[in-house]
Write a protein that holds these residues in place. Structure first.
Motif, mmCIF file in Angstrom:
data_model
loop_
_atom_site.group_PDB
_atom_site.id
_atom_site.type_symbol
_atom_site.label_atom_id
_atom_site.label_comp_id
_atom_site.label_asym_id
_atom_site.label_seq_id
_atom_site.Cartn_x
_atom_site.Cartn_y
_atom_site.Cartn_z
ATOM 1 N N ARG A 16 11.658 4.424 -0.680
ATOM 2 C CA ARG A 16 12.566 3.441 -1.296
ATOM 3 C C ARG A 16 13.149 2.554 -0.195
ATOM 4 O O ARG A 16 13.320 2.984 0.943
ATOM 5 N N PRO A 17 13.464 1.287 -0.541
ATOM 6 C CA PRO A 17 14.019 0.380 0.474
ATOM 7 C C PRO A 17 15.514 0.612 0.681
ATOM 8 O O PRO A 17 16.260 0.827 -0.279
ATOM 9 N N LYS A 61 0.834 -1.207 0.000
ATOM 10 C CA LYS A 61 0.000 0.000 0.000
ATOM 11 C C LYS A 61 0.867 1.254 0.000
ATOM 12 O O LYS A 61 0.575 2.224 -0.701
ATOM 13 N N ALA A 62 1.950 1.213 0.759
ATOM 14 C CA ALA A 62 2.859 2.366 0.825
ATOM 15 C C ALA A 62 3.560 2.580 -0.512
ATOM 16 O O ALA A 62 3.712 3.720 -0.984
ATOM 17 N N LEU A 63 3.992 1.493 -1.123
ATOM 18 C CA LEU A 63 4.682 1.602 -2.413
ATOM 19 C C LEU A 63 3.739 2.119 -3.488
ATOM 20 O O LEU A 63 4.160 2.843 -4.397
ATOM 21 N N GLU A 64 2.490 1.753 -3.394
ATOM 22 C CA GLU A 64 1.497 2.217 -4.358
ATOM 23 C C GLU A 64 1.360 3.741 -4.292
ATOM 24 O O GLU A 64 1.157 4.406 -5.311
ATOM 25 N N ARG A 65 1.516 4.283 -3.085
ATOM 26 C CA ARG A 65 1.439 5.745 -2.930
ATOM 27 C C ARG A 65 2.733 6.432 -3.350
ATOM 28 O O ARG A 65 2.734 7.635 -3.616
ATOM 29 N N GLY A 66 3.827 5.685 -3.367
ATOM 30 C CA GLY A 66 5.091 6.219 -3.857
ATOM 31 C C GLY A 66 5.826 7.089 -2.851
ATOM 32 O O GLY A 66 5.379 7.337 -1.734
ATOM 33 N N GLY A 67 7.008 7.564 -3.266
ATOM 34 C CA GLY A 67 7.777 8.489 -2.446
ATOM 35 C C GLY A 67 8.688 7.836 -1.431
ATOM 36 O O GLY A 67 9.282 8.525 -0.592
#
Length: 355
Positions: free
Chosen positions: A218-219, A210-216
């Motif tokens: 990086r791991p 869900k966080a990656l879908e929102r972007g901004g």
């Protein structure tokens, strides 16, 4: 009569009364635990803690009908594996699950528990990452000195992984102590990171996606990068529970193992639909939106079979860390696959656990 003597008599009487009351309570607890149950089982229900917005494998097993005639009794939620298994030791619950390293620590502290089945882990679809904002100056382990990392609890999976990463990257123990771990509920980890209240957030599974879908974000690193594919946590029962309730123990492990395999072999869309149904029907006023991101069980062994290295790895880690002594815990002897129906035909059938 001497006052000190009277005081002594009074204390003795109070002690005797306490012993009698405790004995009575113990008889009640024993008779309640062994109420005649259908199916030849010793108990009728198992007390447990759940997770908000998520479905555990025992809950799935009950919904699929695998657990019957046993029933689950929900007593509350937890976000902490160590707390969950401590609740088993204190008798507040009948089973609980935690990271295997946390289980090793509790067993080293003489807790009378035995891991009986794996329930979560790391695979190609299910893993945890340690994320920073895209514009964060943090690029390496050295950059974490003096910074804050959000984790769900201390002394469990994420603390072990973070320290392993820092050590592999060459930080000294003094430098590692300058990296602060902050306890943050997983569901608010992303928000805490975006608000710059922490420098790194631990995100796994559906919360990560869900966080990656929102972007901004990086791991910086992931647990899969460090350890590959493995089962990371197990459900435990007390040794007394296993001894007093062997048929109920077998039923619990069997049902959970079958639920794991159902989730592993059923199309993901069908699994997600089942999870959403369970959450809706149990009526705990939860948000089930994260279910749509579910991808896999993350469990390495067939039906949750436990492999020796899944405990030996953390025993060796804790010895190196100085938390436990050399030879204090034998990682190959502290668990059992005895009650798992996949044991004889499973890939780990010839392990050296408590078979």
């Amino acid at each position: 009569m001497d006052r000190s003597f009277l005081k002594l008599v009074s204390l003795a009487a109070a002690w005797l009364l306490a012993v009698v009351l405790l004995a009575g309570c113990g008889d009640k607890a024993t008779s309640a635990a062994h109420t005649e149950a259908p199916g030849g089982l010793e108990v009728t229900e198992l007390r447990y803690q759940g997770s908000v917005g998520a479905v555990t494998f025992p809950e799935l097993a009950e919904d699929l009908g695998y657990l019957s005639p046993l029933k689950l009794k929900f007593i509350g939620t937890t976000i902490s594996g160590p707390q969950d298994i401590q609740a088993v030791v204190t008798g507040d619950t009948d089973f609980g699950g935690a990271f295997n390293g946390a289980i090793v620590k509790l067993i080293a502290a003489k807790a009378p528990i035995t891991p009986v089945i794996s329930y979560y882990g790391v695979d190609d679809n299910t893993w945890s990452g340690y994320y920073v904002l895209d514009d964060s100056p943090i690029q390496s382990a050295k950059d974490l000195i003096g910074k804050k990392i959000a984790v769900n609890t201390l002394g469990a999976h994420h603390e072990f992984v973070i320290k392993e990463y820092l050590r592999r990257e060459g930080l000294s123990e003094a430098e590692i102590e300058q990296v602060t771990l902050v306890v943050v509920p997983p569901v608010t980890g992303e928000q805490t990171l975006r608000a710059s209240q922490v420098d790194v957030a631990t995100l796994g599974g559906v919360l990560r996606d869900k966080a990656l879908e929102r972007g901004g974000i990086r791991p910086l690193f992931t647990d899969k990068d460090l350890f590959g594919v493995f089962s990371a946590g197990s459900y435990v029962l007390t040794n007394k529970f296993i001894q007093d309730n062997p048929q109920a123990t077998r039923k619990f492990v069997e049902a959970t193992a079958k639920a794991i395999e159902w989730a592993r072999t059923t199309p993901p869309d069908e699994v997600r639909a089942r999870y959403a149904k369970i959450i809706k029907e149990r009526g705990r006023k939860e948000d089930d939106s994260s279910i749509k991101y579910w991808k896999s069980t993350g469990v390495a062994g067939t039906g949750g079979l436990i492999a020796p290295e899944e405990f030996e790895t953390w025993v060796n880690w804790l010895v190196q860390d100085g938390t436990i002594g050399e030879g204090e815990v034998d990682g190959r002897r502290i668990y059992t696959n005895e009650f798992n129906p996949y044991r004889d035909g499973g890939e780990l059938a010839n392990d050296n656990g408590k078979n």
